[in-house]
Design an enzyme around this catalytic site. Structure first.
Site, PDB file in Angstrom:
ATOM      1  N   GLU A   4     -43.236 -70.957  -3.763  1.00  0.00           N
ATOM      2  CA  GLU A   4     -41.829 -70.554  -3.762  1.00  0.00           C
ATOM      3  C   GLU A   4     -41.429 -69.824  -5.062  1.00  0.00           C
ATOM      4  O   GLU A   4     -40.518 -70.245  -5.777  1.00  0.00           O
ATOM      5  CB  GLU A   4     -40.948 -71.775  -3.451  1.00  0.00           C
TER       6      GLU A   4
ATOM      7  N   HIS B 102     -41.879 -70.053   3.736  1.00  0.00           N
ATOM      8  CA  HIS B 102     -41.572 -71.453   4.052  1.00  0.00           C
ATOM      9  C   HIS B 102     -40.278 -71.551   4.849  1.00  0.00           C
ATOM     10  O   HIS B 102     -39.338 -70.810   4.584  1.00  0.00           O
ATOM     11  CB  HIS B 102     -41.443 -72.264   2.765  1.00  0.00           C
TER      12      HIS B 102
ATOM     13  N   GLU C 224     -45.422 -73.394   5.184  1.00  0.00           N
ATOM     14  CA  GLU C 224     -44.887 -74.732   4.898  1.00  0.00           C
ATOM     15  C   GLU C 224     -43.603 -74.851   5.691  1.00  0.00           C
ATOM     16  O   GLU C 224     -42.679 -74.059   5.489  1.00  0.00           O
ATOM     17  CB  GLU C 224     -44.610 -74.908   3.402  1.00  0.00           C
TER      18      GLU C 224
ATOM     19  N   GLY D 284     -36.148 -81.288   1.274  1.00  0.00           N
ATOM     20  CA  GLY D 284     -35.842 -82.464   0.468  1.00  0.00           C
ATOM     21  C   GLY D 284     -36.627 -83.674   0.944  1.00  0.00           C
ATOM     22  O   GLY D 284     -36.149 -84.800   0.856  1.00  0.00           O
TER      23      GLY D 284
ATOM     24  N   GLY E 204     -43.364 -88.647   2.546  1.00  0.00           N
ATOM     25  CA  GLY E 204     -42.020 -88.139   2.790  1.00  0.00           C
ATOM     26  C   GLY E 204     -41.467 -88.630   4.115  1.00  0.00           C
ATOM     27  O   GLY E 204     -42.128 -89.383   4.845  1.00  0.00           O
TER      28      GLY E 204
ATOM     29  N   TYR F 109     -40.827 -86.748   6.638  1.00  0.00           N
ATOM     30  CA  TYR F 109     -41.229 -85.867   7.748  1.00  0.00           C
ATOM     31  C   TYR F 109     -42.710 -86.021   8.091  1.00  0.00           C
ATOM     32  O   TYR F 109     -43.305 -85.128   8.696  1.00  0.00           O
ATOM     33  CB  TYR F 109     -40.882 -84.416   7.478  1.00  0.00           C
TER      34      TYR F 109
END
Ligand SMILES: *[C@@H]1O[C@H](CO)[C@@H](O)[C@H](O)[C@H]1NC(C)=O
Ligand SMILES: *[C@@H]1O[C@H](CO)[C@@H](O)[C@H](O)[C@H]1NC(C)=O
Ligand SMILES: *[C@@H]1O[C@H](CO)[C@@H](O)[C@H](O)[C@H]1NC(C)=O
Ligand SMILES: *[C@@H]1O[C@H](CO)[C@@H](O)[C@H](O)[C@H]1NC(C)=O
Ligand SMILES: *[C@@H]1O[C@H](CO)[C@@H](O)[C@H](O)[C@H]1NC(C)=O
Length: 530
Positions: free
Chosen positions: A211, A285, A332, A338, A377, A379
């Site tokens: 990024e 991403h 990604e 987050g 995470g 996810y």
């Protein structure tokens, strides 16, 4: 209009679909969509479906039509469905269960795939240097941690062995933040990693940094797109010198595509312009939602789903403007950034955006989609208890039934609550090697919906195997296939996926808030003949 001769059009329903499209004009071009549909009706006569009264049933159904001369739309990578392991997991080797057999077993069911080791922390990695400070313990998953840390040779080798045993291809993200006084990339640490990898005969593909258009915000330091392009060229040369000339290099890993300031798009375009064919795929991403504020309804709202098509168009535009012709990877991506939305991104709720992303991306020629994240995470596809979450099951079913050959499925409106895609069936899903195609997608509506598949390629011997996915609740961690809870066998093997078998003359009823894989065996369509 041969195949529509007996069909009574349900005009009012069609108009209400148009209204629905109008409401979505921020996300898709509803008007041109319906104009194109009308043109197709006029010109082709056959390859159009719309909501109408079916000949075979008095119940209202959406017809999916496929032409006999069905062209292949695209061919994706065989690793189309891939996943990431965030580089922050490398901060503390104890948090990543790469030596665990059960974990490896779950990863292997997703092969062939890329395992991308990347993320913000990729730009904090120092390979083997200062190896005495690795006893530090880290906050398990802090996406904001930008402290530098050490990756030991031993852990790197273990990570590679995990990907090798799981039949995955490692895609490793190198640290671009190690820079000279002139703000050029200092490749000396990367050279150590690449040489070490070559010394251990590792087969790896590469990327540089994460990024970069957000570096100012994340690291309070900027790297221009032009400079990054030069850094990538430098890496390409280094890879060629060390013996990785056949390795793939992808970039620039931009984010914030689709933001009103278009900075992510401009950065991507500038990067592409200034690199001289040193990257193999343009990467970016994608996240739909903010994990901290996302609500359960967002996960079934078509407007949220439709962000993706707009963002893909933006990257295509940036690529075109750069004058380069490079295919795209979404390198990604997950439902929410987050770290994901707690108890949503890793539950049944999260599966719809995932399956739609796979279907939509393949239908517009995206070559690889890398899911954030296999582990870690909110996810994760695999929970901390090393048991699969619903997205792992959806991904396994996808590998089972969906091949890289993408077909052109005509639907009246694929930007609403009924969203479907078609591919040839994967080899794993064939019965007696009979040619087959798979139509997969979802009903986001809280009412049941009928669909009906038509085409003159459907013969008497054609059978439809139906796999419907539901759950008791959107926040459920369990997922049911044709009403049966999906569960691994005690030895870790996959349970049988038992279809409901129907004839093509039968209508398919999709339950409210459900997904379906519809495998049509004996569908002799040219691109699917193996
Ligand atoms: C991490 O390393 C980079 C490259 O040497 C350096 O510029 C940066 O200041 C370091 N960051 C921290 C937080 O120490
Ligand atoms: C690059 O980094 C290495 C290792 O820290 C250092 O020895 C070297 O002087 C650096 N090179 C430049 C050009 O900054
Ligand atoms: C960002 O870096 C500049 C110097 O390059 C410094 O003056 C400033 O205080 C830094 N900002 C923050 C928030 O650290
Ligand atoms: C595509 O790029 C051009 C040139 O930068 C820009 O003017 C146009 O608005 C872009 N189109 C879209 C749909 O973003
Ligand atoms: C998520 O669900 C678990 C129980 O399943 C609960 O203990 C936890 O508090 C929930 N987390 C949030 C952020 O809602």
């Amino acid at each position: 209009m041969s195949s529509f001769d007996n069909i009574l059009w349900n005009k009012s329903k069609y108009q209400s679909l148009e209204q629905q499209q109008q409401q979505n004009t921020n996300y898709v071009n509803g008007n041109s969509q319906s104009i194109i549909t009308l043109l197709l009706i006029g010109l082709l006569g056959t390859a159009v479906i719309t909501t109408m009264w079916s000949i075979h049933s008095p119940t209202k159904a959406t017809i999916f039509l496929i032409d006999t001369k069905l062209p292949m739309l695209h061919k994706t990578s065989t690793r189309f469905l891939s996943f990431g392991l965030d580089s922050s997991l490398l901060r503390d080797p104890k948090t990543l269960p790469i030596n665990n057999e059960a974990f490896m077993n779950l990863a292997k069911y997703l092969s062939p795939a890329y395992a991308r080791i990347g993320g913000t922390s990729a730009d904090c990695i120092f390979f083997k240097q200062n190896s005495d400070d690795i006893s530090r313990t880290y906050d398990k998953f802090d996406p904001n941690d930008i402290t530098n840390f050490t990756l030991t040779e031993e852990f790197y080798l273990n990570l590679y062995k995990f990907t090798e045993k799981s039949k995955l291809k490692m895609l490793f993200d190198l640290n671009v933040m190690i820079r000279t006084d002139q703000n050029e990339w200092n490749s000396s640490n990367a050279k150590d990693i690449i040489e070490f990898s070559k010394g251990h005969s590792m087969d790896i593909d590469w990327q540089l940094g994460n990024e970069p258009n957000s570096f100012k915000h994340v690291f309070n330091r900027s790297i221009s797109a032009t400079q990054l392009a030069h850094d990538y060229q430098h890496l390409r040369n280094l890879l060629n010198d060390i013996g990785y000339s056949s390795s793939i290099l992808v970039g620039p890993e931009t984010n914030h595509i689709g933001d009103s300031n278009e900075r992510g798009e401009m950065y991507t375009e500038e990067f592409l312009k200034n690199q001289d064919n040193c990257i193999d795929f343009v990467t970016w991403h994608q996240y739909y939602l903010n994990g901290r504020i996302a609500k359960v309804d967002d996960f079934i709202n078509p407007k949220v789903f439709n962000q993706l098509s707009a963002e893909i168009k933006q990257i295509n535009n940036a690529t075109k403007n750069s004058g380069k012709n490079i295919k795209m990877w979404i390198s990604e991506t997950s439902t929410a950034y987050g770290g994901g939305a707690p108890n949503l991104s890793d539950r049944f709720a999260g599966t719809f955006l995932w399956l739609d992303k796979l279907g939509y991306s393949a239908s517009v020629g995206v070559d690889v989609v890398i899911r954030q994240s296999l582990f870690g995470g909110n996810y994760a596809m695999i929970g901390n208890d090393l048991l699969p979450n619903p997205d792992w099951w959806i991904s396994v079913l996808y590998k089972q039934f969906v091949s890289e050959i993408v077909l052109d499925l005509k639907t009246p409106n694929n930007f609403g609550t009924l969203r479907f895609y078609a591919h040839c069936t994967a080899k794993l899903g064939l019965v007696n090697r009979l040619p087959a195609l798979t139509i997969y997608g979802m009903n986001l509506d809280n009412k049941p919906k009928n669909i009906f598949i038509q085409g003159n390629w459907i013969k008497k011997k054609t059978n439809i195997f139906l796999y419907i996915l539901t759950a008791d609740d959107l926040t459920s961690r369990e997922i049911k296939l044709n009403g049966e809870k999906l569960k691994l066998n005690s030895d870790g093997s996959l349970p049988p996926f038992n279809p409901v078998i129907i004839k093509p003359t039968q209508m398919i009823t999709l339950p409210p808030i459900s997904m379906a894989f519809i495998v049509i065996h004996g569908a002799d369509i040219p691109p699917c003949r193996s």
